[in-house]
Design an enzyme around this catalytic site. Structure first.
Site, PDB file in Angstrom:
ATOM      1  N   LYS A 132       0.697  -1.031   0.166  1.00  0.00           N
ATOM      2  CA  LYS A 132      -0.277   0.022   0.179  1.00  0.00           C
ATOM      3  C   LYS A 132       0.979   1.284  -0.352  1.00  0.00           C
ATOM      4  O   LYS A 132       0.307   2.338  -0.752  1.00  0.00           O
ATOM      5  CB  LYS A 132      -0.756  -0.245   1.237  1.00  0.00           C
ATOM      6  CG  LYS A 132      -1.506  -1.533   1.666  1.00  0.00           C
ATOM      7  CD  LYS A 132      -2.076  -0.698   2.575  1.00  0.00           C
ATOM      8  CE  LYS A 132      -2.512  -2.132   3.365  1.00  0.00           C
ATOM      9  NZ  LYS A 132      -2.747  -2.514   4.865  1.00  0.00           N
ATOM     10  N   GLY A 133       2.378   0.829   0.705  1.00  0.00           N
ATOM     11  CA  GLY A 133       3.343   2.344   0.458  1.00  0.00           C
ATOM     12  C   GLY A 133       2.994   3.028  -0.742  1.00  0.00           C
ATOM     13  O   GLY A 133       3.643   4.681  -0.607  1.00  0.00           O
ATOM     14  N   GLU A 162       7.327   2.280  -6.475  1.00  0.00           N
ATOM     15  CA  GLU A 162       7.581   1.972  -5.476  1.00  0.00           C
ATOM     16  C   GLU A 162       7.607   3.330  -4.052  1.00  0.00           C
ATOM     17  O   GLU A 162       8.030   4.314  -4.714  1.00  0.00           O
ATOM     18  CB  GLU A 162       8.380   1.198  -5.039  1.00  0.00           C
ATOM     19  CG  GLU A 162       8.629  -0.141  -5.026  1.00  0.00           C
ATOM     20  CD  GLU A 162       7.896  -1.364  -3.194  1.00  0.00           C
ATOM     21  OE1 GLU A 162       7.259   0.375  -2.914  1.00  0.00           O
ATOM     22  OE2 GLU A 162       8.562  -2.425  -3.115  1.00  0.00           O
ATOM     23  N   ASP A 211      14.013  -0.753  -0.981  1.00  0.00           N
ATOM     24  CA  ASP A 211      15.247  -0.708   0.887  1.00  0.00           C
ATOM     25  C   ASP A 211      16.405  -2.264   0.383  1.00  0.00           C
ATOM     26  O   ASP A 211      17.481  -1.612  -0.516  1.00  0.00           O
ATOM     27  CB  ASP A 211      14.316  -1.695   1.144  1.00  0.00           C
ATOM     28  CG  ASP A 211      15.239  -0.787   3.507  1.00  0.00           C
ATOM     29  OD1 ASP A 211      15.756  -0.304   3.629  1.00  0.00           O
ATOM     30  OD2 ASP A 211      14.826  -2.064   3.996  1.00  0.00           O
ATOM     31  N   LYS A 218      16.684   3.642  -0.853  1.00  0.00           N
ATOM     32  CA  LYS A 218      18.130   4.156   0.488  1.00  0.00           C
ATOM     33  C   LYS A 218      19.308   2.843   0.323  1.00  0.00           C
ATOM     34  O   LYS A 218      19.173   1.820   0.213  1.00  0.00           O
ATOM     35  CB  LYS A 218      17.461   2.769   2.329  1.00  0.00           C
ATOM     36  CG  LYS A 218      16.998   3.800   2.605  1.00  0.00           C
ATOM     37  CD  LYS A 218      16.510   2.992   3.834  1.00  0.00           C
ATOM     38  CE  LYS A 218      15.447   3.737   5.144  1.00  0.00           C
ATOM     39  NZ  LYS A 218      14.653   2.694   5.998  1.00  0.00           N
ATOM     40  N   PHE A 233      13.984   4.674  10.043  1.00  0.00           N
ATOM     41  CA  PHE A 233      13.038   4.090   9.113  1.00  0.00           C
ATOM     42  C   PHE A 233      12.552   4.863   8.897  1.00  0.00           C
ATOM     43  O   PHE A 233      12.285   6.442  10.290  1.00  0.00           O
ATOM     44  CB  PHE A 233      12.728   3.191  10.755  1.00  0.00           C
ATOM     45  CG  PHE A 233      11.065   2.585   9.767  1.00  0.00           C
ATOM     46  CD1 PHE A 233      11.731   2.262   9.648  1.00  0.00           C
ATOM     47  CD2 PHE A 233       9.787   3.046  10.140  1.00  0.00           C
ATOM     48  CE1 PHE A 233      10.633   0.726   8.424  1.00  0.00           C
ATOM     49  CE2 PHE A 233       9.140   2.466  10.235  1.00  0.00           C
ATOM     50  CZ  PHE A 233       9.347   1.001   8.654  1.00  0.00           C
ATOM     51  N   VAL A 234      11.253   5.824   8.083  1.00  0.00           N
ATOM     52  CA  VAL A 234      11.073   6.349   7.861  1.00  0.00           C
ATOM     53  C   VAL A 234       9.230   6.259   7.699  1.00  0.00           C
ATOM     54  O   VAL A 234       8.681   5.462   7.478  1.00  0.00           O
ATOM     55  CB  VAL A 234      11.487   7.422   6.343  1.00  0.00           C
ATOM     56  CG1 VAL A 234      12.509   8.256   6.538  1.00  0.00           C
ATOM     57  CG2 VAL A 234      11.825   7.044   4.634  1.00  0.00           C
ATOM     58  N   ASP A 264       4.386   3.708   6.177  1.00  0.00           N
ATOM     59  CA  ASP A 264       3.719   3.495   7.683  1.00  0.00           C
ATOM     60  C   ASP A 264       4.983   2.842   8.216  1.00  0.00           C
ATOM     61  O   ASP A 264       5.614   2.533   7.975  1.00  0.00           O
ATOM     62  CB  ASP A 264       2.758   2.129   7.217  1.00  0.00           C
ATOM     63  CG  ASP A 264       3.613   1.393   7.213  1.00  0.00           C
ATOM     64  OD1 ASP A 264       4.038   1.009   5.937  1.00  0.00           O
ATOM     65  OD2 ASP A 264       2.993   0.202   7.483  1.00  0.00           O
ATOM     66  N   ARG A 302       0.629   6.442   7.418  1.00  0.00           N
ATOM     67  CA  ARG A 302       0.364   6.888   5.846  1.00  0.00           C
ATOM     68  C   ARG A 302       0.497   8.311   5.191  1.00  0.00           C
ATOM     69  O   ARG A 302       0.714   8.740   4.366  1.00  0.00           O
ATOM     70  CB  ARG A 302       0.246   6.252   5.037  1.00  0.00           C
ATOM     71  CG  ARG A 302       0.589   4.203   5.369  1.00  0.00           C
ATOM     72  CD  ARG A 302      -0.114   3.078   4.631  1.00  0.00           C
ATOM     73  NE  ARG A 302       0.008   2.324   5.046  1.00  0.00           N
ATOM     74  CZ  ARG A 302       0.614   1.711   4.836  1.00  0.00           C
ATOM     75  NH1 ARG A 302       1.980   2.332   3.982  1.00  0.00           N
ATOM     76  NH2 ARG A 302       0.724  -0.075   5.305  1.00  0.00           N
TER      77      ARG A 302
HETATM   78  P1  IMP Z   1      12.765  -4.200   0.274  1.00  0.00           P
HETATM   79  O1  IMP Z   1      13.130  -3.246  -0.698  1.00  0.00           O
HETATM   80  O2  IMP Z   1      12.441  -5.543  -0.550  1.00  0.00           O
HETATM   81  O3  IMP Z   1      13.584  -4.790   1.538  1.00  0.00           O
HETATM   82  O4  IMP Z   1      11.745  -3.939   1.489  1.00  0.00           O
HETATM   83  C1  IMP Z   1      10.626  -2.737   0.697  1.00  0.00           C
HETATM   84  C2  IMP Z   1       9.971  -2.288   1.481  1.00  0.00           C
HETATM   85  O5  IMP Z   1       9.683  -2.149   3.011  1.00  0.00           O
HETATM   86  C3  IMP Z   1       9.337  -1.255   0.672  1.00  0.00           C
HETATM   87  O6  IMP Z   1       8.037  -1.368   0.017  1.00  0.00           O
HETATM   88  C4  IMP Z   1       8.414  -0.161   2.160  1.00  0.00           C
HETATM   89  O7  IMP Z   1       7.010  -1.001   2.725  1.00  0.00           O
HETATM   90  C5  IMP Z   1       9.346  -0.942   3.578  1.00  0.00           C
HETATM   91  N1  IMP Z   1      10.070  -0.622   3.558  1.00  0.00           N
HETATM   92  C6  IMP Z   1      11.575  -0.132   3.916  1.00  0.00           C
HETATM   93  N2  IMP Z   1      12.413   0.571   5.041  1.00  0.00           N
HETATM   94  C7  IMP Z   1      10.863   1.101   5.478  1.00  0.00           C
HETATM   95  C8  IMP Z   1      11.333   2.737   6.010  1.00  0.00           C
HETATM   96  O8  IMP Z   1      11.638   2.881   6.724  1.00  0.00           O
HETATM   97  N3  IMP Z   1       9.643   2.721   6.026  1.00  0.00           N
HETATM   98  C9  IMP Z   1       8.587   2.233   5.797  1.00  0.00           C
HETATM   99  N4  IMP Z   1       8.373   1.432   5.426  1.00  0.00           N
HETATM  100  C10 IMP Z   1      10.212   0.428   4.655  1.00  0.00           C
HETATM  101 MG    MG Z   2       6.027  -1.026   0.141  1.00  0.00          MG
END
Ligand code: IMP
Ligand code: MG
Length: 178
Positions: free
Chosen positions: A42-43, A98, A102, A130, A151-152, A158, A164
């Site tokens: 949902k982000g 997206e 991360d 990041k 963590f943002v 969220d 959100r």
């Molecule tokens: P990754 O790139 O597979 O590690 O995961 C990315 C997802 O993790 C993002 O779409 C977010 O939903 C969540 N996420 C990663 N870092 C943060 C943050 O700092 N705040 C909030 N959600 C985060």
């Molecule tokens: Mg997400």
């Protein structure tokens, strides 16, 4: 809610400015193509809603929802599809929208999966990046802001489904976690 925020990292005005810029760039790059913007729920919903209105060429949108196995803030790279795309991807130029890149594991999995469906191209547009946290070799083609390893929340992002709706991106107070 605002009391839980340690500091504002990206203001509403900076977000607006950047979204406009990205929209211009995408509109230019995708002219004459078959643009399908895909939001990973949902982000990215807030970013998607603003970005699509900054795009000035014809486009379609679709949504998918995934859950990554793993505990808390860490992702494992194994992704379960909760809601798949409705639109046929044949010959489509996909833009994955997206909130934040991360570890990159989630998006890497999704990208590889969608590539099997006859897409013409797939690119990634992320609001936040990041880069220090990356665990797989994946880069965003369009990226709004690089953020430090904190963590943002806000503008769609969220913590435990909250924050959100903040109009800016901020860092949470550590006391909120504990
Ligand atoms: P990754 O790139 O597979 O590690 O995961 C990315 C997802 O993790 C993002 O779409 C977010 O939903 C969540 N996420 C990663 N870092 C943060 C943050 O700092 N705040 C909030 N959600 C985060
Ligand atoms: Mg997400």
């Amino acid at each position: 809610m605002t009391n839980d925020i340690l500091k504002v990292l990206i203001t509403k005005e900076e977000l607006e400015q950047k979204v406009k810029e990205l929209g211009r760039q995408i509109s230019r790059d995708y002219t004459g193509k078959n643009l399908l913007m895909v939001s990973v729920l949902k982000g990215s919903v807030v970013f998607m809603a603003d970005l699509m209105r900054a795009v000035t060429i014809p486009c379609e949108i679709d949504f998918m929802s995934v859950a990554s196995y793993g505990s808390g803030v860490k992702t494992s790279g194994v992704v379960k599809i909760i809601k798949d795309l409705d639109i046929d991807l044949k010959n489509r130029d996909l833009l994955l929208v997206e909130d934040i890149l991360d570890s990159g594991m989630t998006l890497n999995y999704i990208k590889n999966m969608l590539e099997q469906r006859g897409t013409r191209s797939i690119r990634i547009c992320t609001l936040l990046d990041k880069p220090e946290r990356r665990q797989v070799d994946i880069k965003a083609d369009y990226s709004g802001f690089s953020v430090p390893d904190e963590f943002v929340v806000g503008y769609g992002l969220d913590f435990a489904e909250k924050y959100r709706n903040l109009p800016y991106v901020g860092v949470l107070k550590p006391s909120v976690y504990s």
